[in-house]
Design a protein around this motif. Sequence first.
Motif, short mmCIF file in Angstrom:
data_model
loop_
_atom_site.label_atom_id
_atom_site.label_comp_id
_atom_site.label_asym_id
_atom_site.label_seq_id
_atom_site.Cartn_x
_atom_site.Cartn_y
_atom_site.Cartn_z
N ILE A 211 10.25 36.03 61.93
CA ILE A 211 9.74 35.09 62.83
C ILE A 211 8.31 35.22 63.23
O ILE A 211 7.45 34.44 63.03
CB ILE A 211 10.62 35.04 64.15
N GLN A 212 7.99 36.48 63.37
CA GLN A 212 6.50 36.88 63.69
C GLN A 212 5.85 36.64 62.52
O GLN A 212 4.69 36.08 62.60
CB GLN A 212 6.54 38.55 64.04
N GLU A 213 6.16 36.94 61.29
CA GLU A 213 5.55 36.69 60.22
C GLU A 213 5.15 35.00 60.07
O GLU A 213 3.88 34.61 59.57
CB GLU A 213 6.04 37.07 58.93
N ILE A 214 6.21 34.21 60.27
CA ILE A 214 6.03 32.88 60.26
C ILE A 214 5.09 32.38 61.36
O ILE A 214 3.96 31.50 61.00
CB ILE A 214 7.26 32.08 60.35
N LYS A 215 5.20 32.88 62.73
CA LYS A 215 4.16 32.56 63.42
C LYS A 215 2.92 33.10 63.21
O LYS A 215 1.89 32.20 63.58
CB LYS A 215 4.71 33.51 64.80
N ASP A 216 2.72 34.29 62.67
CA ASP A 216 1.24 34.68 62.29
C ASP A 216 0.55 33.89 61.26
O ASP A 216 -0.32 33.56 61.14
CB ASP A 216 1.36 36.12 61.72
N THR A 217 1.60 33.16 60.25
CA THR A 217 1.20 32.26 59.33
C THR A 217 0.77 31.14 59.92
O THR A 217 -0.41 30.70 59.64
CB THR A 217 2.08 31.99 58.25
N VAL A 218 1.43 30.60 60.85
CA VAL A 218 0.96 29.39 61.48
C VAL A 218 -0.49 29.59 62.34
O VAL A 218 -1.24 28.85 62.25
CB VAL A 218 1.98 28.83 62.66
N ASP A 219 -0.37 30.74 63.02
CA ASP A 219 -1.73 31.10 63.70
C ASP A 219 -2.86 31.10 62.63
O ASP A 219 -3.74 30.53 62.88
CB ASP A 219 -1.62 32.36 64.32
#
Length: 540
Positions: A211-219
């Motif tokens: 989830i954090q990886e996906i959020k970082d990707t979005v950021d």
Amino acid sequence: MASATSWSEENFSCSICLDVFNSPVTTPCGHNFCRTCITKFWDDQVLYKCPVCNKLFQTRPDVQVNTLISEMVDQFRSSVRVKEHPCVEPGEVPCDFCTGTQLKAVKSCLVCFTSYCQTHLEPHQRVAGLKKHRLVEPMDRLEDRMCKKHDRLLELFCQTEQVCVCLFCTVTDHKSHPVVPLKEEYEVKTAQLGKIESEVQQMIQERKRKIQEIKDTVDHSKADADREIADGVQVLTALMNCIEKCRDDFNQTVNEKLKSTEKEAEDLIKELEQEIEDLTNRSSEVKQLSQTEDHLHFLQTFRSLKNPPPTRDWTTVEVRPPSYVGTLRRSLDQLQETLNMEMKKLCAAELKRVQQYEVDVTLDPDTAHPRLILSEDGKQVHDGGLLKKLPDNPKRFTRHLCVLTRQSFSSGRFYFEVQVKDKTAWCLGVARESINRKDQIILTPENGYWTLYFNKDGLVFKDNPEVSLPLRAELQKVGVFVDYDEGLVSFYDVEARVHIYSATGCTFSEPLYPFLCPCLYNYEGINSAPLIISPVNQTD
């Protein structure tokens, strides 16, 4: 008559359920019971007798409602608080014996498979035979603890079939299976549960990290988008300013030419008008002189008419309209020059970005045509001129001088560069795994190839039909970028740092391999130079 409040609960208790009467009825012998209790009691009997005095009846008695007892029971229920027998709450186990208001069970019997409140538990604490029964903390759905086949308690565990069994099961269906007490298997499973819990927690942490990886990707995507928009706005604003300047310069040039023509025409018109005025005055003088009869005056005045006012020969004078030929083209040439400069800067920045997805790939000898010679490090390939005897490999190209890399890609982005210097013909790009490697190859995306092809006739992207591409100078190194998920294949002139061509809207459903074809060379050594997979040099 004594009030019901002066009587104890025992005076209003059914001798069968030991609870306060519920719909009390009276037998012919004068004893009182709950209607449900006496009905159920006689349902289970062959001979009909009174549970209290044991009096036998020839036929099943017709019980009558005891109105007096019913009224007294109602008074007793409304006036007496039975704190020591709490009613069952949601989530608690009810007493199976209570027929009126169900009370909370305090124990469950694993022999009777019944749960009891404190009142109905009393026989198990008093009667010798019932004292031997196994009492446990209250349990719901005790029938689920019974073996459906043998009607016995499930107290063992079959390790072969991983099911709970009764004692009779161990000598019938599970005779040869290892069985252990439930407690022993419970301890084993509890230990396994700890491991399972650890694994579950690990999976939870992995998913949280994802989830954090996906959020970082979005950021990162947002940051990239903001940067792209800022760069785009800067470039497009510069272009718009350039277009506006070109428009203003064009308008100014045309207007200046028009004003110059208008000024020339205005000056000529003024000169013509002046001559007309002078000629008009002379005409008046001539006309006036022609009317005089004074001979002396006529002759004296006529002398001045012999010298007319000076005038221009207007037969060769004309106003040439201004020529605007090439004016707009020169403005557009200037705009195109600016656009080319911006495109060059843009392509250089784009190439720098895609070079970040560089992958280390090496050529696979199992796929190479028998004429091809591969370097030991798997980075170079050229035509050796002779067919080598090689094992028959389904992956090998046998018709065309082609080779794939060992590495394939099924998602994401990747980039590699190939040196084509000193070659007169070559082909390179990517190919899907299922391509035909044995027969005639038609290099099109439909057949699984996305490639550039170069020979003496020029540079093309192989498609149906082919896409002819401009060749600004001799290509020395070609960069290939693939975005698998976006369906994009792009080619770059690395030395010139310009974009050559992009195939968009591609559909990829299987692994892609980098594809190289050095093409044939002739005996004069033309096109003998190798294709070389080169490391990326990210320069500004």
